[in-house]
Design a protein around this motif. Structure first.
Motif, PDB file in Angstrom:
ATOM      1  N   ALA A 131       0.867  -1.541   0.315  1.00  0.00           N
ATOM      2  CA  ALA A 131       0.090   0.112  -0.081  1.00  0.00           C
ATOM      3  C   ALA A 131       0.846   1.737  -0.117  1.00  0.00           C
ATOM      4  CB  ALA A 131      -0.968   0.146   1.465  1.00  0.00           C
ATOM      5  N   GLY A 135       2.878   1.180  -4.766  1.00  0.00           N
ATOM      6  CA  GLY A 135       3.065   0.408  -3.838  1.00  0.00           C
ATOM      7  C   GLY A 135       4.154  -0.636  -3.259  1.00  0.00           C
ATOM      8  N   ASN A 194      -0.260   5.178  -6.679  1.00  0.00           N
ATOM      9  CA  ASN A 194      -1.239   4.915  -5.933  1.00  0.00           C
ATOM     10  C   ASN A 194      -1.475   3.762  -6.189  1.00  0.00           C
ATOM     11  OD1 ASN A 194       0.303   7.482  -4.497  1.00  0.00           O
ATOM     12  ND2 ASN A 194      -1.529   8.404  -4.732  1.00  0.00           N
ATOM     13  N   ILE A 215      -3.022  -0.651  -4.300  1.00  0.00           N
ATOM     14  CA  ILE A 215      -3.097  -1.868  -3.594  1.00  0.00           C
ATOM     15  C   ILE A 215      -2.600  -3.080  -3.131  1.00  0.00           C
ATOM     16  CG2 ILE A 215      -4.909  -2.119  -1.479  1.00  0.00           C
ATOM     17  CD1 ILE A 215      -5.621   0.618  -1.461  1.00  0.00           C
ATOM     18  N   LEU A 232      -4.822   4.854  -7.668  1.00  0.00           N
ATOM     19  CA  LEU A 232      -5.789   5.765  -6.135  1.00  0.00           C
ATOM     20  C   LEU A 232      -5.325   7.359  -6.459  1.00  0.00           C
ATOM     21  CD1 LEU A 232      -5.525   2.264  -4.330  1.00  0.00           C
ATOM     22  CD2 LEU A 232      -7.175   2.865  -6.109  1.00  0.00           C
ATOM     23  N   ILE A 282      -5.112   6.431  -0.449  1.00  0.00           N
ATOM     24  CA  ILE A 282      -5.165   4.834   0.478  1.00  0.00           C
ATOM     25  C   ILE A 282      -6.026   5.057   1.159  1.00  0.00           C
ATOM     26  CG2 ILE A 282      -3.514   3.376   0.798  1.00  0.00           C
ATOM     27  CD1 ILE A 282      -1.859   3.681  -1.474  1.00  0.00           C
ATOM     28  N   GLU A 283      -6.889   4.301   2.097  1.00  0.00           N
ATOM     29  CA  GLU A 283      -7.312   4.524   3.179  1.00  0.00           C
ATOM     30  C   GLU A 283      -6.903   3.091   3.661  1.00  0.00           C
ATOM     31  OE1 GLU A 283     -11.302   4.338   2.191  1.00  0.00           O
ATOM     32  OE2 GLU A 283     -10.954   6.947   2.078  1.00  0.00           O
ATOM     33  N   LYS A 304      -3.247   0.183   5.370  1.00  0.00           N
ATOM     34  CA  LYS A 304      -2.116   0.528   5.560  1.00  0.00           C
ATOM     35  C   LYS A 304      -1.646  -1.428   5.637  1.00  0.00           C
ATOM     36  CE  LYS A 304      -2.021   0.199  10.556  1.00  0.00           C
ATOM     37  NZ  LYS A 304      -3.195   0.805  11.168  1.00  0.00           N
ATOM     38  N   ALA A 354     -10.038   2.294  -0.957  1.00  0.00           N
ATOM     39  CA  ALA A 354      -9.116   3.949  -1.364  1.00  0.00           C
ATOM     40  C   ALA A 354     -10.431   4.372  -1.980  1.00  0.00           C
ATOM     41  CB  ALA A 354      -8.638   3.203  -2.491  1.00  0.00           C
TER      42      ALA A 354
END
Length: 231
Positions: A143, A148, A156, A158, A173, A176-177, A179, A191
């Protein structure tokens, strides 16, 4: 000398007869009033008994109704808990598309100047800021920016590892929400879509991989079809 007055025998009151009449009258009155008293007493007792029975019956009916209501509430609660459990299990076991209300754009295996090799995923054309959801339950293994770790072309990105050995990737993205190390369930927001990296317009790039790294991608649409998801 005074004269003694005598009464004929037949006209002289008989004390015993008079007494008998009085006694009889008394007994009669006693019997009448006694009966009345007894009737009154009996009537009061019967009324109280009826009232007592009615009250007891009302209490019993109320208790029965409350018992039934409590039993129904308990059953309803159990049914809801079971339904929630089944829904959670179904959600955990199922797959879904990573976004809603999309238009499919570049497909897996497409060639062209935009890619160093053939396109490795499926693009979902959506506005910037569209909610991106985990396609399946798993753990986040990548992420961040620079794909990543897969390279700047992804922007961005994940990557999520799933229990069946497959990995899902979400790229370009705007936000990113999650981790690395987070556990997510099917449908969890992870995300927001964007236009970062090597992107020709707002969209979500989605891959299914056999490893967490670039170069192990499968056709994501074909794979989703095997898990009963049509896009």
């Amino acid at each position: 000398m005074s004269k003694r007055v005598t009464f004929p025998h037949s006209r002289r009151p008989s004390m015993s007869r008079a007494s008998g009449v009085v006694v009889a009258a008394g007994l009669g009155a006693s019997m009448v009033f006694g009966a009345g008293a007894a009737f009154a007493s009996s009537g009061t007792a019967d009324t109280a008994a009826i009232a007592g029975v009615a009250t007891a019956d009302s209490v019993a009916k109320q208790a029965t109704a409350q018992s039934k209501a409590a039993a129904k509430a308990k059953t309803d609660k159990a049914d809801k808990a079971e339904a929630a459990k089944k829904a959670a299990a179904k959600k955990k076991a199922s797959w879904e598309a990573p976004v809603s209300h999309y238009v499919l754009s570049a497909t897996y295996g497409t060639g062209g100047d935009r890619w160093a090799s053939k396109h490795s995923g499926q693009d979902f054309a959506v506005p910037i800021g569209t909610k991106v959801e985990a396609a399946h339950t798993g753990r986040v293994v990548k992420a961040g920016p620079n794909g990543g770790g897969d390279g700047p072309a992804y922007g961005n990105a994940i990557v999520i590892k799933h229990a069946n050995g497959k990995y899902s990737q979400y790229a370009h993205l705007s936000k990113i929400e999650v981790k690395v190390g987070d556990r997510v369930n099917t449908g969890d927001e992870i995300a927001r879509s964007g236009n970062t990296g090597n992107s020709s317009g707002p969209h979500l790039h989605f891959e299914i991989r056999t490893s967490p790294n670039y170069g192990s991608a499968l056709d994501p649409v074909a794979y989703l079809r095997t898990v009963h998801v049509k896009v």
